[in-house]
Motif scaffolding. Structure first.
Motif, PDB file in Angstrom:
ATOM      1  N   LEU A 105      -3.781   2.139  -6.535  1.00  0.00           N
ATOM      2  CA  LEU A 105      -4.554   2.644  -5.406  1.00  0.00           C
ATOM      3  C   LEU A 105      -3.681   3.257  -4.313  1.00  0.00           C
ATOM      4  N   GLU A 106      -2.372   3.268  -4.501  1.00  0.00           N
ATOM      5  CA  GLU A 106      -1.474   3.735  -3.436  1.00  0.00           C
ATOM      6  C   GLU A 106      -1.797   5.163  -3.007  1.00  0.00           C
ATOM      7  N   GLN A 107      -1.869   6.080  -3.951  1.00  0.00           N
ATOM      8  CA  GLN A 107      -2.137   7.480  -3.603  1.00  0.00           C
ATOM      9  C   GLN A 107      -3.591   7.686  -3.190  1.00  0.00           C
ATOM     10  N   VAL A 108      -4.484   6.900  -3.776  1.00  0.00           N
ATOM     11  CA  VAL A 108      -5.904   7.006  -3.424  1.00  0.00           C
ATOM     12  C   VAL A 108      -6.108   6.683  -1.945  1.00  0.00           C
ATOM     13  N   ILE A 109      -5.455   5.641  -1.474  1.00  0.00           N
ATOM     14  CA  ILE A 109      -5.582   5.240  -0.068  1.00  0.00           C
ATOM     15  C   ILE A 109      -5.031   6.326   0.850  1.00  0.00           C
ATOM     16  N   LYS A 110      -3.876   6.863   0.478  1.00  0.00           N
ATOM     17  CA  LYS A 110      -3.246   7.898   1.310  1.00  0.00           C
ATOM     18  C   LYS A 110      -4.079   9.174   1.365  1.00  0.00           C
ATOM     19  N   ALA A 111      -4.805   9.467   0.275  1.00  0.00           N
ATOM     20  CA  ALA A 111      -5.534  10.727   0.189  1.00  0.00           C
ATOM     21  C   ALA A 111      -6.946  10.658   0.756  1.00  0.00           C
ATOM     22  N   ASN A 134     -11.649   3.053 -13.832  1.00  0.00           N
ATOM     23  CA  ASN A 134     -13.009   2.781 -13.348  1.00  0.00           C
ATOM     24  C   ASN A 134     -13.052   1.537 -12.466  1.00  0.00           C
ATOM     25  N   GLU A 135     -12.312   0.510 -12.852  1.00  0.00           N
ATOM     26  CA  GLU A 135     -12.265  -0.711 -12.057  1.00  0.00           C
ATOM     27  C   GLU A 135     -11.624  -0.449 -10.698  1.00  0.00           C
ATOM     28  N   LEU A 136     -10.560   0.338 -10.690  1.00  0.00           N
ATOM     29  CA  LEU A 136      -9.891   0.662  -9.432  1.00  0.00           C
ATOM     30  C   LEU A 136     -10.791   1.489  -8.523  1.00  0.00           C
ATOM     31  N   THR A 137     -11.539   2.424  -9.115  1.00  0.00           N
ATOM     32  CA  THR A 137     -12.457   3.246  -8.319  1.00  0.00           C
ATOM     33  C   THR A 137     -13.525   2.386  -7.665  1.00  0.00           C
ATOM     34  N   ALA A 138     -14.122   1.490  -8.443  1.00  0.00           N
ATOM     35  CA  ALA A 138     -15.161   0.610  -7.903  1.00  0.00           C
ATOM     36  C   ALA A 138     -14.602  -0.296  -6.805  1.00  0.00           C
ATOM     37  N   LEU A 139     -13.390  -0.817  -7.021  1.00  0.00           N
ATOM     38  CA  LEU A 139     -12.757  -1.681  -6.029  1.00  0.00           C
ATOM     39  C   LEU A 139     -12.498  -0.913  -4.744  1.00  0.00           C
ATOM     40  N   TRP A 140     -11.948   0.283  -4.859  1.00  0.00           N
ATOM     41  CA  TRP A 140     -11.626   1.070  -3.678  1.00  0.00           C
ATOM     42  C   TRP A 140     -12.883   1.434  -2.881  1.00  0.00           C
ATOM     43  N   GLU A 141     -13.933   1.818  -3.565  1.00  0.00           N
ATOM     44  CA  GLU A 141     -15.160   2.195  -2.869  1.00  0.00           C
ATOM     45  C   GLU A 141     -15.715   1.029  -2.060  1.00  0.00           C
ATOM     46  N   THR A 142     -15.636  -0.174  -2.618  1.00  0.00           N
ATOM     47  CA  THR A 142     -16.141  -1.347  -1.901  1.00  0.00           C
ATOM     48  C   THR A 142     -15.281  -1.663  -0.681  1.00  0.00           C
ATOM     49  N   VAL A 143     -13.956  -1.639  -0.868  1.00  0.00           N
ATOM     50  CA  VAL A 143     -13.044  -1.931   0.254  1.00  0.00           C
ATOM     51  C   VAL A 143     -13.184  -0.874   1.339  1.00  0.00           C
ATOM     52  N   ARG A 144     -13.277   0.371   0.941  1.00  0.00           N
ATOM     53  CA  ARG A 144     -13.433   1.452   1.930  1.00  0.00           C
ATOM     54  C   ARG A 144     -14.711   1.266   2.739  1.00  0.00           C
ATOM     55  N   ASP A 346      -0.034 -19.403  12.111  1.00  0.00           N
ATOM     56  CA  ASP A 346       1.347 -19.166  11.700  1.00  0.00           C
ATOM     57  C   ASP A 346       1.430 -18.866  10.206  1.00  0.00           C
ATOM     58  N   ARG A 347       0.730 -19.657   9.418  1.00  0.00           N
ATOM     59  CA  ARG A 347       0.729 -19.413   7.974  1.00  0.00           C
ATOM     60  C   ARG A 347      -0.034 -18.122   7.657  1.00  0.00           C
ATOM     61  N   PHE A 348      -1.099 -17.856   8.415  1.00  0.00           N
ATOM     62  CA  PHE A 348      -1.916 -16.655   8.198  1.00  0.00           C
ATOM     63  C   PHE A 348      -1.854 -15.786   9.448  1.00  0.00           C
ATOM     64  N   GLU A 349      -0.907 -14.885   9.493  1.00  0.00           N
ATOM     65  CA  GLU A 349      -0.759 -14.031  10.670  1.00  0.00           C
ATOM     66  C   GLU A 349      -1.777 -12.900  10.631  1.00  0.00           C
ATOM     67  N   LYS A 350      -2.537 -12.759  11.704  1.00  0.00           N
ATOM     68  CA  LYS A 350      -3.489 -11.660  11.931  1.00  0.00           C
ATOM     69  C   LYS A 350      -4.280 -11.280  10.676  1.00  0.00           C
ATOM     70  N   LEU A 351      -5.275 -12.079  10.381  1.00  0.00           N
ATOM     71  CA  LEU A 351      -6.206 -11.766   9.306  1.00  0.00           C
ATOM     72  C   LEU A 351      -7.360 -10.966   9.902  1.00  0.00           C
ATOM     73  N   GLY A 352      -7.578  -9.748   9.424  1.00  0.00           N
ATOM     74  CA  GLY A 352      -8.634  -8.950  10.025  1.00  0.00           C
ATOM     75  C   GLY A 352      -9.111  -7.807   9.157  1.00  0.00           C
ATOM     76  N   THR A 353     -10.283  -7.281   9.498  1.00  0.00           N
ATOM     77  CA  THR A 353     -10.883  -6.168   8.760  1.00  0.00           C
ATOM     78  C   THR A 353     -10.670  -4.837   9.462  1.00  0.00           C
ATOM     79  N   ASP A 354      -9.710  -4.770  10.395  1.00  0.00           N
ATOM     80  CA  ASP A 354      -9.465  -3.527  11.110  1.00  0.00           C
ATOM     81  C   ASP A 354      -8.468  -2.623  10.400  1.00  0.00           C
ATOM     82  N   SER A 355      -8.087  -2.983   9.169  1.00  0.00           N
ATOM     83  CA  SER A 355      -7.202  -2.138   8.364  1.00  0.00           C
ATOM     84  C   SER A 355      -7.498  -2.360   6.895  1.00  0.00           C
ATOM     85  N   ILE A 356      -7.087  -1.404   6.079  1.00  0.00           N
ATOM     86  CA  ILE A 356      -7.281  -1.530   4.629  1.00  0.00           C
ATOM     87  C   ILE A 356      -6.443  -2.685   4.085  1.00  0.00           C
TER      88      ILE A 356
END
Length: 395
Positions: A105-111, A134-144, A346-356
């Protein structure tokens, strides 16, 4: 009284259909109710007095309630957290800081112009991920979509329902799809009441009733339940009903009280108050643990209280926070109660949905949660505690 046994105290009548937001003299104490528990002499004082904030007052009330609930930070504890809590935190954090995004998904995210520029580290990618295109496409669409919805919720100042429906629920369902198979059911419990037997109470005597108590009650948003859609879980539920042990959760809802529950999630909008979310979550998880203590006692299964440690979560806008709750003997002045530690920042630094990358980290975290909850080995929650108790009751 035997450890883990449910406690009955004189309380006001609480009906299943009553909401904690419906305040009257006969309803449970709610976090939004601006009650001041000060001595009668201070209330009679003629000097002006600032009213107490419910988010400042209630932690003190929970600490002094029966049974008590204490919520405190991991840092600065007088004694180190129990080993079970440390192990649980280490298990939940596995893979949350590296290798949580498929390399494909590296290039997909950048593009993708819709999500704009994203800061992602090279170590975030997993080169060993072998998902199909196909699995990567479905995953990316949901995360996006989760990212775009979260951004719209924040920018549009949307309410709690929007954050629940458009961000938190899709995020948890994605984790369930990737890591939970058919073993889990995500339940909204926003309209469901906790059984009074598992709530903390405070003295509220009246001239006519010196033994009167008042419950500290508040609801939460979501809970994970062991799904009756899974054949093995369904068979267990049927055996529990046949053994007259069908009611295995701490709620009053006809369906939910017959399902085994795990964890809990309290959600607030970006403008919400984190302390309120923390208090609602702690009331929920404390009641859940008391019910499980009762089940373990009925099954005659002995456990160290800390072995029942269970994760719980608060969400305020983009930010997600991790807590650990467990029963503790002699928690306050010889009284046993529930200790809630967190957030684990401390164990979980900044968990958030403001970034991919933040969304992928959360998917991994909640995937770890699901795997821990259903793990049948001794180190898992099902194999090490809850499954053993329910199987014993069903037999």
């Amino acid at each position: 009284m035997c450890p883990g046994e449910a406690v009955t105290v004189p309380v006001d009548d609480v009906l299943p259909e009553q909401s904690a937001s419906q305040i009257s003299s006969n309803t449970p104490f709610a976090l939004y109710e601006k009650n001041i528990f000060s001595p009668p002499t201070s209330r009679l004082s003629s000097s002006p007095k600032r009213s107490s904030s419910p988010t400042r007052e209630t932690p003190i009330i929970l600490r002094s309630a029966w049974p008590p609930v204490i919520v405190e930070s991991l840092n600065g504890l007088k004694d180190a957290p129990p080993t079970h809590v440390e192990r649980l935190g280490d298990r939940l954090v596995e893979g949350v800081d590296f290798g949580f995004i498929p390399k494909g998904l590296e290039q997909v995210i950048k593009a993708d112009l819709n999500v704009g520029y994203q800061t992602i580290k090279p170590a975030d990618f997993d080169a060993g991920d072998r998902r199909s295109a196909n699995e990567l496409t479905a995953l990316w669409e949901t995360v996006r979509d989760i990212f775009l919805n979260a951004r719209d919720c924040k920018d549009g100042n949307r309410d709690e329902n929007a954050w629940c429906d458009d961000v938190v629920q899709p995020l948890l369902r994605l984790a369930m799809h990737l890591y939970g198979n058919t073993r889990w059911w995500l339940q909204s419990v926003q309209s469901q009441s906790i059984s009074p037997a598992y709530l903390s109470a405070i003295p509220a005597s009246t001239p006519n009733d010196a033994t009167r108590h008042k419950l500290i009650d508040r609801k939460t948003d979501y809970v994970l339940s062991y799904s009756p859609c899974d054949p093995t879980i369904l068979a267990l539920y049927k055996r529990l009903v046949a053994a007259n042990r069908g009611e295995i959760s701490h709620t009053l809802d006809t369906f939910t009280k017959r399902t085994a529950l795990f964890s809990g999630f309290e959600v607030k909008p970006a403008y919400g108050v984190h302390t309120e979310a923390e208090l609602q979550m702690s009331i929920w998880i404390a009641a859940s643990l008391r019910k499980k203590q009762q089940l373990a006692h009925a099954a005659e299964v002995l456990f160290e209280p800390a072995a029942m440690a269970e994760p719980a979560f608060t969400v305020v806008g983009h930010e997600h926070y991790v807590y650990y709750a467990y029963p503790q003997d002699d928690l306050v002045a010889g009284r046993s109660g529930v200790h809630v530690l967190g957030p684990d920042s401390d164990r979980f630094e900044k968990l958030g949905t403001d970034s991919i990358r933040g969304i992928f980290r959360l998917v991994r975290l909640y995937g770890n949660l699901l795997k821990y909850g259903i793990d049948g080995v001794e180190e898992g929650y099902w194999g090490g505690f809850l499954g053993l108790v329910l199987e014993k009751l069903a037999s």
